[in-house]
Scaffold this motif. Structure first.
Motif, short mmCIF file in Angstrom:
data_model
loop_
_atom_site.label_atom_id
_atom_site.label_comp_id
_atom_site.label_asym_id
_atom_site.label_seq_id
_atom_site.Cartn_x
_atom_site.Cartn_y
_atom_site.Cartn_z
N MET A 1 -10.29 -6.29 -50.54
CA MET A 1 -10.84 -5.29 -49.63
C MET A 1 -9.79 -4.25 -49.29
N LYS A 2 -10.15 -2.98 -49.44
CA LYS A 2 -9.24 -1.91 -49.06
C LYS A 2 -9.42 -1.61 -47.58
N VAL A 3 -8.30 -1.49 -46.88
CA VAL A 3 -8.31 -1.17 -45.45
C VAL A 3 -7.64 0.20 -45.29
N ASN A 4 -8.39 1.17 -44.78
CA ASN A 4 -7.85 2.52 -44.65
C ASN A 4 -6.72 2.60 -43.64
N LEU A 5 -6.90 1.95 -42.49
CA LEU A 5 -5.93 2.02 -41.40
C LEU A 5 -5.58 0.60 -40.96
N LEU A 6 -4.31 0.22 -41.15
CA LEU A 6 -3.89 -1.15 -40.91
C LEU A 6 -2.72 -1.18 -39.93
N ALA A 7 -2.89 -1.90 -38.83
CA ALA A 7 -1.79 -2.13 -37.89
C ALA A 7 -1.10 -3.43 -38.27
N ASP A 14 -0.26 -6.90 -29.30
CA ASP A 14 0.53 -5.67 -29.44
C ASP A 14 -0.36 -4.49 -29.82
N ALA A 15 -1.19 -4.69 -30.83
CA ALA A 15 -2.06 -3.61 -31.29
C ALA A 15 -3.08 -3.22 -30.23
N GLU A 16 -3.64 -4.23 -29.55
CA GLU A 16 -4.63 -3.94 -28.52
C GLU A 16 -4.05 -3.02 -27.45
N MET A 28 -15.21 3.98 -35.85
CA MET A 28 -16.42 4.70 -35.48
C MET A 28 -16.70 5.85 -36.45
N LYS A 29 -15.65 6.36 -37.06
CA LYS A 29 -15.80 7.48 -38.01
C LYS A 29 -16.01 7.00 -39.44
N GLY A 30 -16.12 5.68 -39.64
CA GLY A 30 -16.44 5.14 -40.95
C GLY A 30 -15.28 4.60 -41.75
N HIS A 31 -14.09 4.58 -41.17
CA HIS A 31 -12.92 4.04 -41.87
C HIS A 31 -12.84 2.52 -41.67
N THR A 32 -12.33 1.82 -42.67
CA THR A 32 -12.08 0.39 -42.50
C THR A 32 -10.74 0.21 -41.79
N THR A 33 -10.72 -0.72 -40.83
CA THR A 33 -9.53 -0.93 -40.02
C THR A 33 -9.18 -2.41 -39.99
N GLY A 34 -7.93 -2.70 -39.73
CA GLY A 34 -7.51 -4.10 -39.67
C GLY A 34 -6.19 -4.26 -38.93
N ILE A 35 -5.89 -5.50 -38.61
CA ILE A 35 -4.63 -5.86 -37.96
C ILE A 35 -4.03 -7.07 -38.65
N ILE A 36 -2.74 -7.01 -38.91
CA ILE A 36 -1.98 -8.18 -39.33
C ILE A 36 -0.97 -8.48 -38.24
N ASP A 37 -1.10 -9.65 -37.62
CA ASP A 37 -0.14 -10.11 -36.62
C ASP A 37 0.92 -10.93 -37.34
N LEU A 38 2.17 -10.61 -37.12
CA LEU A 38 3.23 -11.32 -37.83
C LEU A 38 3.44 -12.74 -37.29
N ASP A 98 -3.98 3.16 -46.44
CA ASP A 98 -3.49 4.53 -46.55
C ASP A 98 -2.50 4.83 -45.44
N ILE A 99 -2.78 4.31 -44.25
CA ILE A 99 -1.92 4.50 -43.09
C ILE A 99 -1.64 3.15 -42.46
N VAL A 100 -0.38 2.93 -42.11
CA VAL A 100 0.03 1.71 -41.40
C VAL A 100 0.58 2.11 -40.03
N ILE A 101 0.19 1.36 -39.02
CA ILE A 101 0.75 1.52 -37.67
C ILE A 101 1.63 0.31 -37.39
#
Length: 239
Positions: A1-7, A14-16, A28-38, A98-101
């Motif tokens: 699965m491709k995730v457009n924006l990943l924290a 932390d992300a919350e 909400m704008k249609g991008h896939t988002t996700g979080i990886i907690d270390l 594409d973008i990592v936070i």
């Protein structure tokens, strides 16, 4: 699965606290988002690692994340080294963000700055072809380097390089934060008081979002830092 924006962050919550609004707005704008907690935050004073995982899953559902994973690195003791980078590179290549936070580069908690450095280097190294990693089925992964790595603002007040309007997502963001019932203010809790469990801490989180919003003339915003130059293709898209 491709995730457009990943924290990719050190601890569950932390992300919350620092970028949930941005994740929700992009979802909400249609991008896939996700979080990886270390880590599982197992060194935290309140709650247990098992409770934190359950809370993280609940928060993920509120934010409508496509992906939430936990790397199981040792809280407080994880390092930015060869072993940890390789494990993280596998995830970056798996989800191809594409973008990592990442965490703030400097903050009150030492894990945050160390995680920021680990994530920044892993994102770069994930694009090197001579670093070989395999997926869950044993297949060689293709190189992948995120286009941008942004750093959130956390407890320490740092000057953002840009702001994201989260006005439409602020209510959901606060709901996601409150999913971590063991960590934040609860007058009925019998656990020790901590830096983040005081009611003033939640007021700071909301107040900062209001202050950042005021600076770009919206109701609420989140701030981020970026170490490289930012460019725009349309001046009329700037707030």
């Amino acid at each position: 699965m491709k995730v457009n924006l990943l924290a990719i962050v050190a601890h569950p919550d932390d992300a919350e606290l620092a970028c949930a609004g941005t994740l929700i707005m992009h979802q909400m704008k249609g991008h896939t988002t996700g979080i990886i907690d270390l880590t599982k935050g197992e060194m935290g004073t309140r709650g247990t690692p098992e409770q934190r995982i359950i809370e993280a899953e609940e928060a993920g559902e509120i934010m409508k994340l496509a992906v939430r994973e936990n790397m199981g690195f040792a809280d407080v003791f994880f390092k930015n080294d060869h072993e940890h980078q390789l494990k993280l590179i596998e995830k970056i290549r798996k989800y191809q963000p594409d973008i990592v936070i990442a965490n703030a580069k400097y903050d009150r908690h030492p894990d945050h700055g160390r995680a920021a450095q680990l994530v920044e280097e892993a994102c770069f190294n994930a694009g090197l072809r001579k670093i070989e990693t395999k997926d869950e089925n044993g297949n060689l992964q293709s190189p992948w380097r995120p286009a941008k790595v942004f750093n959130m603002i956390q407890s320490t007040s740092l000057e953002p390089d840009f702001f994201v309007d989260i006005s439409e997502a602020q209510e959901k963001k606060m709901e996601a934060i409150r999913a971590f019932k063991t960590q934040f203010f609860n007058p009925d809790s019998k656990e020790p008081q901590t830096y983040i469990s005081k009611p003033e801490f939640m007021l700071m989180i909301e107040g900062r979002a209001k202050e950042y919003g005021h600076r770009i003339q919206v109701a609420y915003a989140e701030g981020f830092q970026y170490s490289q130059a930012l460019g725009v293709g349309d001046l009329f898209q700037l707030k």
